[in-house]
Structure formats: C-alpha cells, structure tokens
Design an enzyme around this catalytic site. Structure first.
Site, PDB file in Angstrom:
ATOM      1  N   TRP A 187      -5.279  -2.256   1.599  1.00 48.85           N
ATOM      2  CA  TRP A 187      -5.365  -1.240   2.648  1.00 48.85           C
ATOM      3  C   TRP A 187      -6.661  -1.327   3.428  1.00 48.85           C
ATOM      4  O   TRP A 187      -6.686  -1.032   4.623  1.00 48.85           O
ATOM      5  CB  TRP A 187      -5.144   0.157   2.079  1.00 48.85           C
ATOM      6  CG  TRP A 187      -3.728   0.354   1.638  1.00 48.85           C
ATOM      7  CD1 TRP A 187      -3.290   0.544   0.357  1.00 48.85           C
ATOM      8  CD2 TRP A 187      -2.542   0.355   2.461  1.00 48.85           C
ATOM      9  NE1 TRP A 187      -1.916   0.665   0.341  1.00 48.85           N
ATOM     10  CE2 TRP A 187      -1.431   0.550   1.604  1.00 48.85           C
ATOM     11  CE3 TRP A 187      -2.318   0.205   3.824  1.00 48.85           C
ATOM     12  CZ2 TRP A 187      -0.117   0.604   2.081  1.00 48.85           C
ATOM     13  CZ3 TRP A 187      -1.007   0.255   4.300  1.00 48.85           C
ATOM     14  CH2 TRP A 187       0.065   0.458   3.432  1.00 48.85           C
TER      15      TRP A 187
ATOM     16  N   ASP B 224     -10.666   6.427   3.816  1.00 47.35           N
ATOM     17  CA  ASP B 224      -9.219   6.544   3.664  1.00 47.35           C
ATOM     18  C   ASP B 224      -8.965   7.059   2.248  1.00 47.35           C
ATOM     19  O   ASP B 224      -9.136   6.341   1.275  1.00 47.35           O
ATOM     20  CB  ASP B 224      -8.575   5.165   3.874  1.00 47.35           C
ATOM     21  CG  ASP B 224      -7.079   5.142   3.532  1.00 47.35           C
ATOM     22  OD1 ASP B 224      -6.527   6.190   3.162  1.00 47.35           O
ATOM     23  OD2 ASP B 224      -6.475   4.052   3.649  1.00 47.35           O
TER      24      ASP B 224
ATOM     25  N   LYS C  62       1.455  10.206  -0.247  1.00 47.33           N
ATOM     26  CA  LYS C  62       1.102   9.668  -1.548  1.00 47.33           C
ATOM     27  C   LYS C  62       0.943  10.816  -2.547  1.00 47.33           C
ATOM     28  O   LYS C  62       1.670  10.914  -3.510  1.00 47.33           O
ATOM     29  CB  LYS C  62      -0.191   8.839  -1.461  1.00 47.33           C
ATOM     30  CG  LYS C  62      -0.154   7.731  -0.431  1.00 47.33           C
ATOM     31  CD  LYS C  62       0.856   6.649  -0.771  1.00 47.33           C
ATOM     32  CE  LYS C  62       1.276   5.778   0.387  1.00 47.33           C
ATOM     33  NZ  LYS C  62       0.269   4.942   0.985  1.00 47.33           N
TER      34      LYS C  62
HETATM   35  C1  LIG Z   1       0.113   4.150   2.094  1.00 53.83           C
HETATM   36  C2  LIG Z   1      -1.280   3.948   2.521  1.00 53.83           C
HETATM   37  C3  LIG Z   1      -1.608   3.762   3.879  1.00 53.83           C
HETATM   38  C4  LIG Z   1      -0.566   3.666   4.983  1.00 53.83           C
HETATM   39  O1  LIG Z   1       0.183   4.796   5.142  1.00 53.83           O
HETATM   40  P1  LIG Z   1       1.478   4.824   6.109  1.00 53.83           P
HETATM   41  O2  LIG Z   1       1.763   6.282   6.269  1.00 53.83           O
HETATM   42  O3  LIG Z   1       2.560   4.067   5.429  1.00 53.83           O
HETATM   43  O4  LIG Z   1       1.093   4.189   7.397  1.00 53.83           O
HETATM   44  C5  LIG Z   1      -2.936   3.597   4.198  1.00 53.83           C
HETATM   45  N1  LIG Z   1      -3.899   3.634   3.253  1.00 53.83           N
HETATM   46  C6  LIG Z   1      -3.614   3.807   1.948  1.00 53.83           C
HETATM   47  C7  LIG Z   1      -4.725   3.829   0.958  1.00 53.83           C
HETATM   48  C8  LIG Z   1      -2.303   3.977   1.544  1.00 53.83           C
HETATM   49  O5  LIG Z   1      -2.026   4.140   0.243  1.00 53.83           O
END
Ligand SMILES: *Cc1c(COP(=O)(O)O)cnc(C)c1O
Length: 363
Positions: free
Chosen positions: A103, A173, A197
């Site tokens: 990511w 993030d 998540k």
């Molecule tokens: C799932 C995830 C993303 C991307 O999310 P989407 O909503 O699918 O675009 C970005 N960063 C992390 C750490 C993730 O687990």
C-alpha cells in the site's frame, strides 16, 4: 451461532460488529419514525444532518480529535487518497515516503505523478517483513510531508513508534488499523483511512486534517472534488456523500464508545493477536511472516512449508467454516485479518483448526 454467520477473516470489506448490523436491520424500513430508510433520505434533510453530525462528534470523542482538525467523509475509498494527498500537500515539490509494502508502494507511484518523491526508508530488501528504523531519516529541507502506511494490510506490519519527521508534516494511511488502538492525533498533519477495513462498508475514506493544511492556492489542475478545503468548507456535503457509509460508520463509532473506547479495543486486540501469534511461533508447520517487533495486531500473514500446502490449508479452512484466509495474490500464503469486530472466539476457533491440521499433516 444465532445467525449461522461464518468467522470471516477478510482483509476488507470485513466483519462488522453484530450488534451494529442488528441495529441497522431494525432501522432498515423506517429510520426512527422518518418513514424511510437512510438509503432513501435526502442528504440535505434534517434527519440526515443529525446522523452526519453525530457520527463526526462521536469520532471526535473517540479519538480525542482537537478542534483545529477537520473531519471529512470523502468518497473514492482509500485509493483516491493516494492522489489527494500529494495534490493538496505538495508546495515545494518534494514528498518523502517510507516504503513498507504494497500500500505504501501504491501511494508512492501515485505521488510521482504530482512531484518529486524521495523514498527515505524501505524494507523492500527483506520482502517488507519489518518496519525500517525511522529515528534519523534523510529528510530534505524542502520536503512538504513524510508519508507512512501505518499498518500494511497485505504484508502485516505496523508501526509501534512513529517516525521522527524532523518537524515535517506526518501523513498516515491508517486504513487497516483505524480505531484499533488509541491515537495521538496531534502528532499528525493528516490521517486518512478507507473505512471498509476496520469500520464500515466500502466506498468512503475518513480524513482528519489539520486546518492550516487546507489551501486556497491549489494548482488549477486539481479537480474541485479533490480539494480537501471544499469538503471542509461544506461539512462533507459539497455533493451527495456516501450517506449509507456515514450512517453505518456512525453506528460503529457509537458502538466503540459504548464498549470502552479505543483503549478497551486495543486491549482486546492485543489479546486476540497474541493467541494467534503464540500458536504460530510454537508451530513447526506454520510460520508467521513478520519480525516479532513489527507485527500487526490486525493482519496476520503466515505460511506453511510449501505453496501447495498453503492452498490445501485454505481449502480445508473453508470446509471447516472459516472464510477468506487466503493471502493476498501478490504475496501468497495465508492471512488472517482480525479487526475489532472479530470476536476472540473466532481467533480461538481458528487456532484450534490450525492445530488440528498441523497434527494431521506432520509426520
Ligand atoms: C485497502 C487499503 C487501501 C485501499 O483502499 P480502497 O478503498 O480499496 O481504495 C489503501 N491503504 C490500505 C492500508 C488498505 O488496507
């Protein structure tokens, strides 16, 4: 189990707390006397405004978000934030990224479209199985921010100590660890999290941004929708937001408050993760993929001695009533995502299954 639901170890979209789903079900046909479902409501209505305002207030309370930070609910999920961050924060033209897995790599590649990217630390040399030392990073003077992926969902690492950014803005993030443990918001300039998540349904990100980072002087190529200030100035109601996700996330925020807040969540998460890691460390068949000191409490990747056996365990786990234990296609192996909503019983049941499998398959 009351509803015959499976223990779902998906990395996302992922399990939500059962009491929250029950509440949503109860309000489905007629939300609190409004005569309609939240999906059918005008986003400009009083009743929805209250849902939005309560969601924000509860999140502020839960995380202790100071008044000089804005809370934004933005569509486009996590991936859109990979672009919004550099679009909004690049001023001098250099962004620093720490590369710790899938990511952060995606974030890096997106940022390169908008300016110069310096990768100031990386764990690529050992397959992203650890978090690099971030105590003395080579941060250039003209850096606009330092970016981390605080919990690498695919690789299974997390930061237990934040990088020393030498006074530069920290951007994180937090998608796969959001609300899993207490967080000192004042250490960050911007936190963002895709909510599917650890919180709610897919299709939305929560952004927590320090007010002084909102800008009126963005380059003209930046689309209106991708300007954080537009969302801040309009209470995330510049256009029709993801009303349903805001509603569901609000329910989860309230549920977390009612269940002891983030310290209580963290305690539970430490306990749950230990059950799984302790077994993996004692096993002669399964191996945890990440260095002990940097292991995520949310996403636990592990392997068997071979790819064939990985696949066999995944198939057997499905038979046994578990779901989504296959590792991400980019890394293989297995992965158990054990977010806030995964009950301890689910982790115990998984360990019992793995133990049995090991006993039956070792010589
Ligand atoms: C799932 C995830 C993303 C991307 O999310 P989407 O909503 O699918 O675009 C970005 N960063 C992390 C750490 C993730 O687990």
């Amino acid at each position: 189990m009351k509803y015959d639901r499976t223990y779902n170890f998906s990395a996302g979209p992922a399990m939500m707390p059962e009491p929250v789903l029950e509440e949503i079900a109860a309000e489905m046909m007629n939300y609190r006397g409004s005569g309609m479902c939240v999906m059918e409501m005008s986003h400009r209505s009083k009743v929805f405004q209250q849902i939005r305002d309560e969601a924000e207030a509860d999140l502020r309370n839960l995380m202790g978000i100071p008044d000089n930070y804005k809370v934004l609910f933005i569509q486009g999920g996590g991936t859109m934030q990979f672009a919004m961050v550099p679009m909004n924060l690049l001023k001098n033209g250099t962004a620093c990224y720490i590369e710790t897995g899938a990511w952060s790599k995606k974030a890096i590649n997106e940022a390169k479209k908008f300016g110069k990217v310096e990768i100031i630390a990386s764990s690529a040399d050992r397959n992203f199985a650890y978090i690099p030392d971030c105590s003395d990073l080579p941060i250039p003077d003209d850096a606009d921010y330092v970016y981390i992926c605080e919990n690498e969902t695919i690789n299974g690492t997390t930061y237990y100590e934040l990088p020393d950014t030498k006074g530069k803005i920290l951007v994180s993030d937090q998608s796969s660890m959001f609300l899993s443990r207490p967080c000192d918001v004042t250490k960050y300039g911007l936190i963002w999290a895709g909510v599917q998540k650890n919180v709610g349904p897919a299709g939305m990100a929560v952004v927590i941004i320090r007010e002084d980072l909102l800008r009126d002087d963005l380059p003209s190529f930046v689309p209106t929708y991708m300007n954080y200030k537009i969302h801040a100035d309009n209470d995330s109601l510049y256009n029709t937001p993801n009303c349903w996700a805001i509603y569901c996330c609000g329910k989860v925020f309230r549920y977390l408050i009612d269940n002891g807040g983030l310290s209580a969540m963290h305690e539970r998460n430490v306990e749950k993760a230990a059950i799984l890691y302790d077994y993996l460390d004692s096993s002669k068949f399964f191996t945890a993929a990440v260095d002990k000191k940097d292991r995520s409490l949310m996403n636990v990747p592990f392997v068997t001695p071979s790819k064939e056996q990985d696949a066999d365990v995944v198939a057997a786990s499905k038979e046994a009533g578990f779901d989504n234990l296959k590792g991400h296609k980019s890394v293989g192996g297995l992965r158990a995502s054990i977010y806030n909503a995964m009950p301890k019983e689910g982790v115990i049941a998984l360990v019992d299954f793995l133990k049995k499998y090991e006993a039956e398959h070792s010589a």
